[in-house]
Design an enzyme around this catalytic site. Structure first.
Site, PDB file in Angstrom:
ATOM      1  N   HIS A 297       2.535  -6.372   5.607  1.00  0.00           N
ATOM      2  CA  HIS A 297       2.461  -5.803   4.256  1.00  0.00           C
ATOM      3  C   HIS A 297       2.807  -6.882   3.216  1.00  0.00           C
ATOM      4  O   HIS A 297       2.049  -7.105   2.261  1.00  0.00           O
ATOM      5  CB  HIS A 297       3.439  -4.627   4.153  1.00  0.00           C
ATOM      6  CG  HIS A 297       3.460  -3.951   2.825  1.00  0.00           C
ATOM      7  ND1 HIS A 297       2.777  -2.789   2.566  1.00  0.00           N
ATOM      8  CD2 HIS A 297       4.083  -4.269   1.665  1.00  0.00           C
ATOM      9  CE1 HIS A 297       2.969  -2.429   1.308  1.00  0.00           C
ATOM     10  NE2 HIS A 297       3.767  -3.312   0.733  1.00  0.00           N
ATOM     11  N   GLU A 298       3.918  -7.567   3.423  1.00  0.00           N
ATOM     12  CA  GLU A 298       4.318  -8.600   2.459  1.00  0.00           C
ATOM     13  C   GLU A 298       3.352  -9.783   2.498  1.00  0.00           C
ATOM     14  O   GLU A 298       3.126 -10.439   1.478  1.00  0.00           O
ATOM     15  CB  GLU A 298       5.763  -9.040   2.719  1.00  0.00           C
ATOM     16  CG  GLU A 298       6.807  -7.914   2.656  1.00  0.00           C
ATOM     17  CD  GLU A 298       6.763  -7.079   1.382  1.00  0.00           C
ATOM     18  OE1 GLU A 298       6.300  -7.601   0.343  1.00  0.00           O
ATOM     19  OE2 GLU A 298       7.179  -5.897   1.421  1.00  0.00           O
TER      20      GLU A 298
ATOM     21  N   HIS B  19       0.725  -9.141  -0.025  1.00  0.00           N
ATOM     22  CA  HIS B  19       1.144  -9.535  -1.374  1.00  0.00           C
ATOM     23  C   HIS B  19       1.059 -11.055  -1.523  1.00  0.00           C
ATOM     24  O   HIS B  19       0.564 -11.579  -2.520  1.00  0.00           O
ATOM     25  CB  HIS B  19       2.584  -9.071  -1.647  1.00  0.00           C
ATOM     26  CG  HIS B  19       2.705  -7.593  -1.882  1.00  0.00           C
ATOM     27  ND1 HIS B  19       2.016  -6.955  -2.880  1.00  0.00           N
ATOM     28  CD2 HIS B  19       3.446  -6.637  -1.255  1.00  0.00           C
ATOM     29  CE1 HIS B  19       2.331  -5.652  -2.864  1.00  0.00           C
ATOM     30  NE2 HIS B  19       3.192  -5.441  -1.885  1.00  0.00           N
TER      31      HIS B  19
ATOM     32  N   GLU C 234      -0.730  -3.509  -4.495  1.00  0.00           N
ATOM     33  CA  GLU C 234      -0.421  -2.705  -3.314  1.00  0.00           C
ATOM     34  C   GLU C 234      -1.668  -2.475  -2.462  1.00  0.00           C
ATOM     35  O   GLU C 234      -1.591  -2.374  -1.238  1.00  0.00           O
ATOM     36  CB  GLU C 234       0.182  -1.364  -3.763  1.00  0.00           C
ATOM     37  CG  GLU C 234       0.834  -0.566  -2.650  1.00  0.00           C
ATOM     38  CD  GLU C 234       2.156  -1.151  -2.154  1.00  0.00           C
ATOM     39  OE1 GLU C 234       2.645  -2.143  -2.742  1.00  0.00           O
ATOM     40  OE2 GLU C 234       2.682  -0.618  -1.157  1.00  0.00           O
TER      41      GLU C 234
END
Lengths: 497, 497
Positions: A261-262, A265, A291
């Protein structure tokens, strides 16, 4: 370049440096700082943000923006310089609306509410949080009065995270999601077994696996870090200094998806056009669009069958206890659908329902239709209604999230918008790249990253989220159907044969 | 509190925050930053130091200082407020003397000289460094013209690191040291065997040992870190957030003393009076006084027989290969005296001779008596004269230190002043505490730390180094005799029985 433009750029670059200095101090605080450093660190953060705000909102910047209006008209809308002037004007006008005392009040009451929230969670009692929440809530409503008045009192809050987006647009999307998602949850049936995710998973080995995934995703050597922390986050100080974090536990493997997930980003930061460096155009167009990309790499890549068809053998080599778990069992387990109490533990299907709940409550709080006294009960009723679960206590209910300690209304919906946008964008990428599954299986993420970089990441903050979406995939509306179609087909594929 | 004083304190606190933000970014750069983050980090550092300088040197600060002159006269000289006004006035007047362009020139030429120096060292050829050194040297001489003119052109440089100290005072001390130290080196005879310091020493185990030493030295839990780096340093962002570093190698144990050296710096930060927080009074009175404390914990504690009588068994448990090394052999080895080429590798006796060499050369460079063309030859001649060694090449000679890349004349002597002061202060502490050796052996460092804290650390930057020395031990002069006596007796005790 005109003298005014060059002057503006120099001023904005210094504001950028001040903000990045605050980000460095913030990253350090959350990953490295000894705990007793906290009070001193708050002073540093307050001074940096105060000086950055003071310099950014100076009348000189306004005068330069006025001078540049004619130049802006002559430039292409999409050019870096026109975008810089346009976005800076928008940011400057918003920043000028808020009196400095009000910003300080908000920060102070937010800090106090955070302390009260920690105490309240400890004893699982909303009434302990209630008075501090009321104070920060009141400051937030005062703040909203200074903002441009939209059709809904919630618009001002939403605009903080999704520039230019209206509450009605979000509501239209969520109104479609609400019944469809609850139907999909019902169809998912018995939750799959994911007990193999718990067990002895040495942190060093998890780190080794994630390091390989990050390299393959396309991060540039010597330009990023991945560190452990308590609440995972990503930040970046330049496109060549990207910091991602995850929360490792030696007793389960869930950090892998938090890490991917990170990584999503982080890839948006890395993909930003170099010409946007040291300017307010560096970053993401909105929280929702950012997101959408963390969700892309976490879910559309990291929970896909194709990805694990390629990668499960490596994981099994690193963790021999997984050798007995076959690909189907693994895939079903990591995509387990089960209504639960906690947003951050929820699956791809139920996640957006947790968000819809918060979005609905926030609008009522902001309009005054719901009083804080009635919030826990309203929360529990909606949990029953949306997810069919009974909330046993405040800690696992209304007190579970940190966001309301700052009365950050408008933040939550960006999570679900991210889910929706991720699939809407993915469909266009699939069409472009052909057999994406084969690439995911082979661990070849270059074409995917390159497509997303070209469509989205390179633009940074040049455009509003909707302008960015149009440039990315030609769409002028947020369409929930691809996301729903993806979930329906995924859930169908998860049923035991 | 007067409005002017409260205004001044608020301004200084903000300058402090900006400087600490730069320090946080600098610590990150040297311990954590991915290498490609460097260009962006330079921008952040330049912006922070530019804004800190701009705010500190503002005429408003001068006006407040004028207003406060009468208040200062009414206050006790030693009070925090009088000291704040006095030290701020000194700093402000110095900072105002330097045109911003000149400071920028110095930073830029220093950066270029650093690059040239790295190249020159690589090929061991001073002539590669020479042109860049000339440019930064010229900027430094221009800078000195803006400073108060002392008795010696070197005074201005020295004053940067030892406020109020004169070249003649340092020369008087070094003139005593020069012949005495060479005599002590001669008496030291054959260098002892220290080959046991080389070998397989796992870094994790070294870290474990040092962590225990730091705890015992008296660092507060949750208020410091010790991290690996390439060039060890210590910094602090507040007295509750102290960062120390050391350079571990898995092939030798020398990081232990580098670590204890930085611990000494760290303890001075921790010992600062809480009332000095967020003010220019936080820190050390001078580099020499700071160095006296790093040398205290590295050498007077960390190379003492008493310390290792207590601690060698633990080290032997951690590193079984040391079990065959008895206390006498260990003590002689870690105190090995041997003239060598490299300052940072030198022992307690020869170290100050390396400094005297640089101090003498720097004075000649600043006065113009020595041209840069003749510097390598002058270096080599003095090495022969002072240490009796032949310099085989520039890399191990005139190119070994980084300091001259910024033409930081006046910095080197503070190292030897630190050595001298460390023993002068230690004698007073010994007199106060009685059997200090027994305490070192027992690992009880509380009384030592407390005495040094009360005598020195708590004062921070309230006083000049000489004012601090007077308050610490009642001395009004730097006396080289205790240091020489300590070395003579140590060297005598090192002779094989």
């Amino acid at each position: 370049m005109s003298a005014a433009l060059s002057d503006l750029k120099q001023r904005l670059a210094e504001v950028y440096d001040l903000e990045k200095a605050a980000a460095i101090a913030g990253w350090d605080q959350r990953t490295m700082m000894p705990p007793k450093g906290a009070p001193g660190r708050s002073e540093v953060a307050a001074t940096l943000s105060g000086i950055a705000h003071e310099r950014f909102t100076s009348p000189d910047v306004g005068r330069l923006l006025d001078e540049l209006a004619s130049i802006e008209d002559e430039l292409e809308f999409d050019s870096d310089d026109a975008s810089l002037i346009r976005v800076t004007r928008r940011d400057w006008e918003k920043a000028r609306r808020v009196p400095a005392e009000l910003a300080a009040d908000w920060a102070r009451e937010g800090g106090r509410a955070h302390v009260a929230w920690l105490e309240a969670r400890e004893v699982s009692d909303f009434s302990v949080f209630r008075p501090a929440l009321q104070r920060v809530h009141d400051v937030a409503l005062r703040w909203a009065e200074y903002m441009e008045q939209g059709d809904s009192p919630y618009d001002a809050f939403l605009d903080e995270y999704e520039p230019g987006m209206k509450t009605a647009e979000v509501r239209a999307v969520f109104d479609v999601l609400r019944p469809e998602l609850t139907a999909i949850v019902r169809r998912a049936g018995e939750p799959a077994d994911d007990s193999f995710l718990e067990g002895g998973y040495p942190i060093e080995t998890q780190q080794e696996f994630l390091a390989g995934v990050f390299r393959d995703f396309g991060f540039e050597d010597g330009a990023y870090r991945l560190d452990p922390t308590v609440h995972p986050f990503a930040t970046s100080f330049s496109r060549s200094d990207i910091r991602m974090t995850t929360r490792y536990k030696p007793t389960n493997l869930r950090s892998l998806w938090a890490g991917m997930h990170e990584a999503g980003h982080g890839l948006t930061y890395q993909g930003s056009e170099p010409s946007l460096a040291r300017s307010p155009l560096y970053g993401n167009a909105s929280l929702g669009l950012g997101e959408s990309q963390s969700r892309t790499w976490e879910n559309l890549v990291g929970r896909s069958l194709a990805f694990w068809r390629g990668r499960l053998p490596e994981l099994q080599r690193l963790f021999p206890q997984l050798e007995s778990v076959d690909l189907e069992t693994w895939y079903r387990g990591i995509n387990r659908v089960a209504p639960g109490l906690i947003r951050v533990d929820s699956d791809e299907v139920t996640y957006s329902l947790h968000i819809i709940l918060r979005f609905e409550l926030e609008q009522e709080l902001v309009s005054g239709a719901l009083s804080l006294d009635d919030l826990p009960e309203a929360w529990n009723a909606k949990m029953r209604d949306l997810l069919g679960v009974e909330v046993p206590d405040d800690a696992r209910g209304v007190l579970q999230d940190v966001h309301w300690t700052r009365a950050s209304y408008g933040y939550f919906p960006t999570y679900a918008l991210g889910n929706v946008l991720s699939v809407q964008i993915w469909r266009a990428v699939e069409e472009e790249l052909g057999d994406l599954d084969a690439q995911l299986e082979a661990g070849e993420f270059g074409p995917l990253y390159e497509s997303l970089r070209r469509r989205i990441y390179r633009h940074g903050r040049k455009f509003t989220p909707m302008e960015t979406l149009e440039r990315a995939i030609g769409a002028t509306e947020i369409d929930p159907q691809p996301y729903l179609g993806y979930l329906r087909s995924k859930v169908a594929g998860l049923q035991p044969a």
